[in-house]
Scaffold this active site. Structure first.
Site, PDB file in Angstrom:
ATOM      1  N   LYS A  33       0.809  -1.113  -0.025  1.00  0.00           N
ATOM      2  CA  LYS A  33      -0.131  -0.049  -0.148  1.00  0.00           C
ATOM      3  C   LYS A  33       0.761   1.359   0.046  1.00  0.00           C
ATOM      4  CE  LYS A  33      -3.286  -2.263   3.028  1.00  0.00           C
ATOM      5  NZ  LYS A  33      -4.002  -2.442   4.390  1.00  0.00           N
ATOM      6  N   GLY A  34       2.211   1.031   0.335  1.00  0.00           N
ATOM      7  CA  GLY A  34       3.025   2.320   0.750  1.00  0.00           C
ATOM      8  C   GLY A  34       3.126   3.178  -0.252  1.00  0.00           C
ATOM      9  N   GLU A  78       7.697   2.479  -6.128  1.00  0.00           N
ATOM     10  CA  GLU A  78       7.604   1.943  -4.680  1.00  0.00           C
ATOM     11  C   GLU A  78       7.909   3.251  -3.854  1.00  0.00           C
ATOM     12  OE1 GLU A  78       7.168   0.106  -2.767  1.00  0.00           O
ATOM     13  OE2 GLU A  78       8.228  -1.625  -2.712  1.00  0.00           O
ATOM     14  N   ASP A  79       7.526   2.910  -2.632  1.00  0.00           N
ATOM     15  CA  ASP A  79       7.593   4.046  -1.689  1.00  0.00           C
ATOM     16  C   ASP A  79       9.300   3.844  -1.045  1.00  0.00           C
ATOM     17  OD1 ASP A  79       7.568   1.465  -0.371  1.00  0.00           O
ATOM     18  OD2 ASP A  79       6.211   2.234   1.327  1.00  0.00           O
ATOM     19  N   ASP A 127      14.799  -0.585   0.954  1.00  0.00           N
ATOM     20  CA  ASP A 127      15.622  -0.909   1.974  1.00  0.00           C
ATOM     21  C   ASP A 127      16.524  -2.208   1.680  1.00  0.00           C
ATOM     22  OD1 ASP A 127      16.145  -0.994   4.711  1.00  0.00           O
ATOM     23  OD2 ASP A 127      14.623  -2.005   5.414  1.00  0.00           O
ATOM     24  N   LYS A 151      17.014   3.633   1.032  1.00  0.00           N
ATOM     25  CA  LYS A 151      17.746   3.309   2.451  1.00  0.00           C
ATOM     26  C   LYS A 151      19.086   2.580   1.971  1.00  0.00           C
ATOM     27  CE  LYS A 151      14.829   2.658   6.221  1.00  0.00           C
ATOM     28  NZ  LYS A 151      14.167   1.779   7.103  1.00  0.00           N
ATOM     29  N   PHE A 160      13.585   4.119  10.912  1.00  0.00           N
ATOM     30  CA  PHE A 160      12.287   3.601  10.427  1.00  0.00           C
ATOM     31  C   PHE A 160      11.497   5.001  10.333  1.00  0.00           C
ATOM     32  CE2 PHE A 160       8.066   2.391  11.374  1.00  0.00           C
ATOM     33  CZ  PHE A 160       7.720   1.457  10.327  1.00  0.00           C
ATOM     34  N   VAL A 161      11.048   5.141   8.966  1.00  0.00           N
ATOM     35  CA  VAL A 161      10.215   6.232   8.554  1.00  0.00           C
ATOM     36  C   VAL A 161       8.860   6.198   8.409  1.00  0.00           C
ATOM     37  CG1 VAL A 161      12.086   7.611   7.954  1.00  0.00           C
ATOM     38  CG2 VAL A 161      10.922   6.292   6.281  1.00  0.00           C
ATOM     39  N   ASP A 177       3.730   3.213   6.437  1.00  0.00           N
ATOM     40  CA  ASP A 177       2.729   3.010   7.807  1.00  0.00           C
ATOM     41  C   ASP A 177       3.775   2.461   8.686  1.00  0.00           C
ATOM     42  OD1 ASP A 177       2.982   0.434   6.581  1.00  0.00           O
ATOM     43  OD2 ASP A 177       1.691  -0.178   7.955  1.00  0.00           O
ATOM     44  N   ARG A 217      -0.099   6.821   7.530  1.00  0.00           N
ATOM     45  CA  ARG A 217       0.011   6.723   6.093  1.00  0.00           C
ATOM     46  C   ARG A 217      -0.415   8.439   5.444  1.00  0.00           C
ATOM     47  NH1 ARG A 217       0.868   1.808   3.935  1.00  0.00           N
ATOM     48  NH2 ARG A 217      -0.149  -0.188   5.168  1.00  0.00           N
TER      49      ARG A 217
HETATM   50  P1  5GP Z   1      13.009  -4.367   1.249  1.00  0.00           P
HETATM   51  O1  5GP Z   1      12.828  -5.592   0.816  1.00  0.00           O
HETATM   52  O2  5GP Z   1      13.852  -3.497   0.416  1.00  0.00           O
HETATM   53  O3  5GP Z   1      13.693  -4.566   2.445  1.00  0.00           O
HETATM   54  O4  5GP Z   1      11.673  -3.488   1.656  1.00  0.00           O
HETATM   55  C1  5GP Z   1      10.944  -2.861   1.234  1.00  0.00           C
HETATM   56  C2  5GP Z   1       9.656  -2.637   2.074  1.00  0.00           C
HETATM   57  O5  5GP Z   1       9.740  -2.472   3.399  1.00  0.00           O
HETATM   58  C3  5GP Z   1       9.002  -1.216   1.702  1.00  0.00           C
HETATM   59  O6  5GP Z   1       8.232  -1.443   0.474  1.00  0.00           O
HETATM   60  C4  5GP Z   1       8.290  -0.915   2.796  1.00  0.00           C
HETATM   61  O7  5GP Z   1       6.972  -1.578   2.977  1.00  0.00           O
HETATM   62  C5  5GP Z   1       9.267  -1.709   3.872  1.00  0.00           C
HETATM   63  N1  5GP Z   1       9.827  -0.660   4.712  1.00  0.00           N
HETATM   64  C6  5GP Z   1      11.478  -0.683   4.784  1.00  0.00           C
HETATM   65  N2  5GP Z   1      11.898   0.459   5.232  1.00  0.00           N
HETATM   66  C7  5GP Z   1      10.651   0.903   5.884  1.00  0.00           C
HETATM   67  C8  5GP Z   1      10.715   2.126   6.779  1.00  0.00           C
HETATM   68  O8  5GP Z   1      11.433   2.765   7.171  1.00  0.00           O
HETATM   69  N3  5GP Z   1       9.489   2.375   7.315  1.00  0.00           N
HETATM   70  C9  5GP Z   1       8.347   1.885   6.604  1.00  0.00           C
HETATM   71  N4  5GP Z   1       7.149   2.287   7.071  1.00  0.00           N
HETATM   72  N5  5GP Z   1       8.221   0.701   5.837  1.00  0.00           N
HETATM   73  C10 5GP Z   1       9.613   0.338   5.360  1.00  0.00           C
END
Ligand code: 5GP
Length: 182
Positions: free
Chosen positions: A46-47, A102-103, A106, A134, A155-156, A162, A168
């Site tokens: 949803k992000g 994508e939001d 990470d 990140k 963590f944002v 969310d 959100r």
């Molecule tokens: P990845 O697979 O790159 O580790 O994670 C990506 C997903 O993790 C993002 O689409 C998001 O939903 C979640 N995520 C990663 N870091 C954060 C953060 O700082 N805050 C929030 N709310 N979600 C995050």
């Protein structure tokens, strides 16, 4: 202090006006790069829905929009490493110029899986547009074509992102007080 409100945000990392300026800049780049084409923007639920909805209003070429939802963090703050499709696309990506919106990227695990999955469906091209990066948390190498902001390892929340479905609706990106999620 009520969970999900701006009062529980310790620090504003990116203000509303900074976000809007950057989103407009990304949209201008996309409009230039895809001129003469009709890109399919795939928002990751949803992000990314807030970012995508602002982004497309700054884009001045025709675009199509679809959504996918994959599992990521659940209600916690640590990635499980397992990526599952919860909602698939309605529109076929075959032969299309696809931009995954994508939001935040990470570890990169989610995006890597998504890109593998989508490229197997034979799009004409495949690009990634992420609002936040990140970078220092990256575990796998993923190519990001459009990046809004590189952010530190915190963590944002806000602007679509969310914590347990809260935050959100905040128009900025911020870091909640640790006691909120620990
Ligand atoms: P990845 O697979 O790159 O580790 O994670 C990506 C997903 O993790 C993002 O689409 C998001 O939903 C979640 N995520 C990663 N870091 C954060 C953060 O700082 N805050 C929030 N709310 N979600 C995050």
């Amino acid at each position: 202090m009520e969970l999900g409100t701006a009062d529980t945000v310790e620090r504003v990392l990116i203000s509303e006006s900074e976000l809007q300026a950057k989103v407009a800049e990304l949209a201008n780049q996309i409009s230039r790069d895809y001129e003469g084409k009709i890109p399919l923007l795939v928002g990751i639920l949803k992000g990314a829905f807030v970012f995508l909805s602002d982004l497309i209003r700054y884009v001045n070429i025709p675009v199509h929009v679809d959504f996918m939802q994959v599992s990521s963090y659940g209600s916690g703050t640590e990635s499980s490493g397992i990526v599952k499709i919860l909602k698939d696309l309605d529109i076929s990506v075959e032969g299309r110029h696809v931009i995954v919106v994508e939001d935040i990227v990470d570890t990169g695990v989610t995006m890597q899986h998504l890109l593998e999955l989508l490229s197997a469906r034979k799009p004409a091209s495949l690009a990634v547009c992420t609002l936040l990066d990140k970078k220092e948390r990256r575990l796998v190498d993923v190519n990001l074509n459009y990046v809004g902001f590189e952010i530190p390892n915190a963590f944002v929340v806000g602007y679509g992102l969310d914590y347990a479905e809260y935050y959100r609706n905040l128009p900025f990106i911020g870091i909640p007080y640790k006691k909120v999620y620990e």
